[in-house]
Design a protein around this motif. Structure first.
Motif, PDB file in Angstrom:
ATOM      1  N   GLU A 225       3.615   3.809  -5.677  1.00  0.00           N
ATOM      2  CA  GLU A 225       2.798   3.594  -6.874  1.00  0.00           C
ATOM      3  C   GLU A 225       3.657   3.296  -8.101  1.00  0.00           C
ATOM      4  OE1 GLU A 225      -1.067   5.692  -8.872  1.00  0.00           O
ATOM      5  OE2 GLU A 225       0.618   7.011  -8.371  1.00  0.00           O
TER       6      GLU A 225
ATOM      7  N   TYR B  81       3.406  -0.235 -10.529  1.00  0.00           N
ATOM      8  CA  TYR B  81       3.157  -0.309 -11.970  1.00  0.00           C
ATOM      9  C   TYR B  81       4.356  -0.894 -12.724  1.00  0.00           C
ATOM     10  CZ  TYR B  81      -1.373   1.931 -11.774  1.00  0.00           C
ATOM     11  OH  TYR B  81      -2.707   2.182 -11.535  1.00  0.00           O
TER      12      TYR B  81
ATOM     13  N   ARG C 118       4.075  -4.551 -12.180  1.00  0.00           N
ATOM     14  CA  ARG C 118       3.000  -5.161 -12.962  1.00  0.00           C
ATOM     15  C   ARG C 118       3.510  -5.548 -14.346  1.00  0.00           C
ATOM     16  NH1 ARG C 118      -2.715  -2.222 -14.236  1.00  0.00           N
ATOM     17  NH2 ARG C 118      -1.703  -1.420 -16.098  1.00  0.00           N
TER      18      ARG C 118
ATOM     19  N   THR D  14      -3.331  -2.455  -8.888  1.00  0.00           N
ATOM     20  CA  THR D  14      -3.121  -1.553 -10.021  1.00  0.00           C
ATOM     21  C   THR D  14      -4.294  -1.579 -10.998  1.00  0.00           C
ATOM     22  OG1 THR D  14      -1.820  -3.258 -11.158  1.00  0.00           O
ATOM     23  CG2 THR D  14      -0.606  -1.607  -9.892  1.00  0.00           C
TER      24      THR D  14
ATOM     25  N   ASP E  23      -6.593   1.720 -11.830  1.00  0.00           N
ATOM     26  CA  ASP E  23      -6.874   2.160 -13.206  1.00  0.00           C
ATOM     27  C   ASP E  23      -8.378   2.286 -13.442  1.00  0.00           C
ATOM     28  OD1 ASP E  23      -4.186   2.227 -13.762  1.00  0.00           O
ATOM     29  OD2 ASP E  23      -4.160   0.347 -14.886  1.00  0.00           O
TER      30      ASP E  23
END
Length: 206
Positions: free
Chosen positions: A50, A54, A57, A148, A152
């Motif tokens: 994870e 992020y 991203r 992602t 969210d």
């Protein structure tokens, strides 16, 4: 290192996240990477940690020539089915990317993860690539955005409906989530076409 292109042109990667959950929207990413892009962490988003998703991203949003994210709601999924909803999310992601394209930059081809695609009114040539998110950097980058942004979104929904455990299961049909549906019923964000049989089973057990 994943390949940047199939044909050496300006190719946009498309991928979705969230086809299997009982609840929430399906999301898609669209990414046009620059010719020199390279990040060894980039892979199929499902295989990545994870924290790496992020971090990547941020890199993708900063360095991509253009990118977009599309969303199709649970209500739309119930109306048109999940396959068509996934294609619609991809088309919406590409439409957003087009709005962000620098002047003078065109798109020569779409690279779509999977074995089929319905382009609707899109006039750009496309190619489907099975397991493309593990082969091509533009598709992998799109998968990172889709995953992602959907995660969210599910965290925001969890704040409204904490009883379903969406901060942990992200809407997927885990035992925890299934038991919560049996106990509390459906939220406005559940996909009725996914949950109907589940509720019938609990009724039969009761």
């Amino acid at each position: 290192m994943l390949a940047l292109s199939l044909y050496g042109g300006s190719e946009v990667g498309l991928d979705e996240a969230g086809r299997g959950p009982l609840a929430g929207s399906v999301f898609a990413g669209a990414v046009l990477l620059p010719a020199g892009f390279g990040d060894e962490r980039l892979d199929d988003s499902k295989k990545m940690k994870e924290v790496d998703r992020y971090a990547l991203r941020e890199v993708i949003e900063r360095e991509a020539v253009a990118w977009g994210v599309g969303e199709v709601s649970a209500a739309e999924i119930d109306e048109i089915n999940i396959l068509n909803a996934s294609f619609r999310a991809m088309r919406r992601a590409f439409a957003q990317l087009q709005e962000r394209l620098p002047e003078g930059i065109g798109v020569e081809r779409l690279l779509v993860d999977g074995n089929r695609f319905r382009p609707g009114r899109l006039l750009v040539p496309y190619e489907c690539v099975v397991k493309g998110d593990a082969k091509l950097a533009p598709i992998a980058a799109a998968s990172v955005l889709a995953k992602t942004y959907r995660d969210d979104y599910m965290l925001r929904l969890h704040e409204e409906y904490p009883m379903y455990g969406w901060d942990r299961n992200k809407g997927y049909p885990t035992p925890e989530h299934r038991e919560a549906v049996a106990r509390y019923g459906l939220s406005p964000y559940h996909r009725r076409t996914f949950c109907g049989r589940l509720l019938d089973l609990f009724s039969e057990e009761g």
